[in-house]
Enzyme design. Structure first.
Site, PDB file in Angstrom:
ATOM      1  N   GLU A 191      89.933  28.018  45.631  1.00  0.00           N
ATOM      2  CA  GLU A 191      88.847  28.875  46.113  1.00  0.00           C
ATOM      3  C   GLU A 191      87.494  28.332  45.701  1.00  0.00           C
ATOM      4  O   GLU A 191      87.372  27.581  44.728  1.00  0.00           O
ATOM      5  CB  GLU A 191      88.983  30.282  45.528  1.00  0.00           C
ATOM      6  CG  GLU A 191      90.247  31.003  45.884  1.00  0.00           C
ATOM      7  CD  GLU A 191      90.359  32.333  45.149  1.00  0.00           C
ATOM      8  OE1 GLU A 191      89.421  32.695  44.409  1.00  0.00           O
ATOM      9  OE2 GLU A 191      91.394  33.003  45.308  1.00  0.00           O
ATOM     10  N   CYS A 212      80.243  28.164  43.303  1.00  0.00           N
ATOM     11  CA  CYS A 212      81.182  28.122  42.182  1.00  0.00           C
ATOM     12  C   CYS A 212      82.459  27.462  42.694  1.00  0.00           C
ATOM     13  O   CYS A 212      83.089  27.971  43.627  1.00  0.00           O
ATOM     14  CB  CYS A 212      81.464  29.535  41.676  1.00  0.00           C
ATOM     15  SG  CYS A 212      82.676  29.605  40.335  1.00  0.00           S
ATOM     16  N   CYS A 265      95.887  27.499  36.426  1.00  0.00           N
ATOM     17  CA  CYS A 265      95.248  27.337  35.115  1.00  0.00           C
ATOM     18  C   CYS A 265      96.256  27.648  34.020  1.00  0.00           C
ATOM     19  O   CYS A 265      97.017  28.610  34.129  1.00  0.00           O
ATOM     20  CB  CYS A 265      94.049  28.278  34.995  1.00  0.00           C
ATOM     21  SG  CYS A 265      93.129  28.098  33.450  1.00  0.00           S
ATOM     22  N   CYS A 292      94.228  33.301  29.946  1.00  0.00           N
ATOM     23  CA  CYS A 292      93.372  34.426  29.559  1.00  0.00           C
ATOM     24  C   CYS A 292      93.919  35.710  30.195  1.00  0.00           C
ATOM     25  O   CYS A 292      94.153  35.764  31.403  1.00  0.00           O
ATOM     26  CB  CYS A 292      91.933  34.175  30.003  1.00  0.00           C
ATOM     27  SG  CYS A 292      91.196  32.718  29.221  1.00  0.00           S
ATOM     28  N   CYS A 345      92.278  37.336  33.389  1.00  0.00           N
ATOM     29  CA  CYS A 345      91.885  36.436  34.478  1.00  0.00           C
ATOM     30  C   CYS A 345      92.954  36.373  35.557  1.00  0.00           C
ATOM     31  O   CYS A 345      94.108  36.034  35.279  1.00  0.00           O
ATOM     32  CB  CYS A 345      91.628  35.040  33.918  1.00  0.00           C
ATOM     33  SG  CYS A 345      91.098  33.842  35.167  1.00  0.00           S
ATOM     34  N   CYS A 400      87.822  35.586  40.424  1.00  0.00           N
ATOM     35  CA  CYS A 400      88.398  34.261  40.554  1.00  0.00           C
ATOM     36  C   CYS A 400      89.912  34.331  40.704  1.00  0.00           C
ATOM     37  O   CYS A 400      90.606  34.887  39.866  1.00  0.00           O
ATOM     38  CB  CYS A 400      88.020  33.434  39.324  1.00  0.00           C
ATOM     39  SG  CYS A 400      88.520  31.728  39.453  1.00  0.00           S
TER      40      CYS A 400
END
Length: 337
Positions: free
Chosen positions: A89, A102, A109, A113, A116, A328
Site C-alpha cells: 500500500e 507514505c 512486517c 507491534c 498495527c 497501515c
C-alpha cells in the site's frame, strides 16, 4: 534481467559503458524514467533503435500495478499488486505545502507491534528499491502531479530492509532522479539500534522518525516486541548520540491508545524521558480496525497539554483518510485472508 529502477545513477552508467554506450546516455535515460515517467523503453525516442534493443535485452520495467484506489478530500489510498501476486500500500496526502506520499518498504512486517494492522501479516520479503520507487511513479502518474515529500512509514520496518531503503533514498534525492530534497524525506523505524548507528554516519540530511509509543520499557515490550531486543533506555541513548553527531532533530511518533499509553502519568514519563533532547513529539490519533482490540484515546488534548507544560515540542497529527481504510495495512488485509 534487473528492474531498471533498481540501478542508481553510477550503477546504470557502469552498465551502459559495459554495453558499449557513452556516459551521457545515463542522464537521458534517467530523464525518461524520472522526469517523463515513461513505462516502456520504446517511448525513449531520442535514444536510437540499437540502444533501445540493448535496454530491452538487459533491463525490465517493474511489474507492479494499481489494483485499487480509495479517495477522500485530502487522501488517496492505493493498493498495489506486485509481480509475485503480493500486495502493498501507499497513501497520498495533500498538504498546504504540497503532496506527500507514505510508501511501504516490505511485504508484511516482522516487528509484531500489537496495535498495527500491517504487523498481523508477517513479512514475506523485502521490497527492492525499484518497487518502492514505483509506488511514487505510479501515484504521480495517476494524479498527474509532482510529489514533493516522501515518508517511509507504510507496511514494513524500513531498517529491516536497510540497503534497499538507502539506495531508494539516494535515487529519489538525485537531481536527475525525482529530485526530492533530503529534508523532504523521512525514514521511520521502531528502533533497530545497529541500523540507527549505521544511518547516523551517512552523509544524508534525511529526517529520522522513531515509533516510540510507550514511556517505559515494560509497557513497550507489551505492545512492541522490538523492546525485548533493544530496550527503551538503550534506544533513547542512541538517539542522543544521533542528535549530537548529526545536529538533526528527531521526530517521536506516539500513537494514542485508549487506557494503554495515554494517561497523564504516561505524559509525565514521556516528558522526563525526552527532557533536553532535540525532538518533537507527534501524537497520532489511532485508526481503529476491525481486527484489533485497541481503541482511539479520548485523552489526547490533556496528554498534549501536559507535554507542553513540561516544555516538550509536541503536535497532534492531522488526520487523513479515516474513512478510506487509512490505517497501515487495512486495504491489503482485505486481499490477504
Amino acid at each position: 534481467m534487473q528492474n531498471i529502477y533498481n540501478y542508481d545513477y553510477q550503477e546504470l552508467e557502469n552498465k551502459l559503458i559495459e554495453l558499449g554506450e557513452k556516459k551521457y546516455r545515463t542522464r537521458q535515460i534517467w530523464e525518461w524514467l524520472y522526469q517523463k515517467k515513461v513505462s516502456s523503453f520504446k517511448e525513449m525516442t531520442n535514444l536510437g533503435k540499437d540502444l533501445i534493443s540493448k535496454l530491452e535485452e538487459n533491463f525490465t520495467f517493474p511489474n507492479i500495478k494499481i489494483l485499487k484506489k480509495q479517495e477522500s478530500k485530502l487522501t488517496n489510498k492505493y493498493l498495489f499488486e506486485l509481480f509475485d501476486g503480493n500486495f502493498i500500500e501507499a497513501v497520498l496526502m495533500r498538504h498546504d505545502y504540497g503532496l506527500s506520499i507514505c510508501v511501504s518498504s516490505q511485504v508484511g512486517c516482522n516487528m509484531g507491534c500489537a496495535f498495527c494492522e500491517s504487523g498481523r501479516l508477517k513479512k514475506v520479503r523485502n521490497l527492492e528499491a525499484g518497487e518502492i520507487i514505483s509506488q511514487i511513479i505510479l501515484v504521480s502518474n495517476d494524479i498527474n502531479e509532482r510529489i514533493s515529500s516522501v515518508v517511509i512509514m507504510g507496511i514494513g520496518e524500513p531498517f529491516d530492509n536497510y540497503d534497499n531503503i538507502i539506495k531508494f533514498v539516494k535515487i529519489i534525492n538525485n537531481s536527475y532522479g525525482l529530485a526530492i530534497g533530503a529534508r523532504h524525506i523521512t525514514i521511520s523505524t521502531c528502533g533497530i539500534i545497529p541500523k540507527i548507528k549505521e544511518f547516523m554516519i551517512l552523509p544524508l540530511q534525511v529526517n529520522l522518525a522513531i515509533s516510540l509509543h510507550a514511556t517505559n520499557n515494560e509497557l513497550r515490550k507489551q505492545i512492541m516486541p522490538i523492546s525485548n531486543a533493544y530496550p527503551l533506555d538503550d534506544l533513547v541513548n542512541v538517539l542522543k548520540e544521533y542528535i549530537a553527531k548529526t545536529n538533526r532533530r528527531v521526530t517521536i511518533e506516539y500513537v494514542m491508545l485508549n487506557n494503554v499509553n495515554d494517561s497523564n502519568k504516561n505524559a509525565l514519563e514521556l516528558a522526563h524521558l525526552l527532557k533536553g533532547m532535540n525532538v518533537y513529539v507527534n501524537l497520532i490519533p489511532y485508526n481503529e480496525t476491525s481486527h484489533l482490540e485497541f481503541k482511539r484515546s479520548d485523552n489526547i488534548n490533556n496528554f498534549y497539554d501536559t507535554l507542553k507544560k513540561c516544555g516538550i515540542n509536541v503536535t497532534v497529527r492531522r488526520e487523513f483518510g479515516g474513512n478510506i481504510d487509512a490505517a497501515c495495512g487495512q486495504l491489503r488485509a482485505k486481499e490477504v485472508k
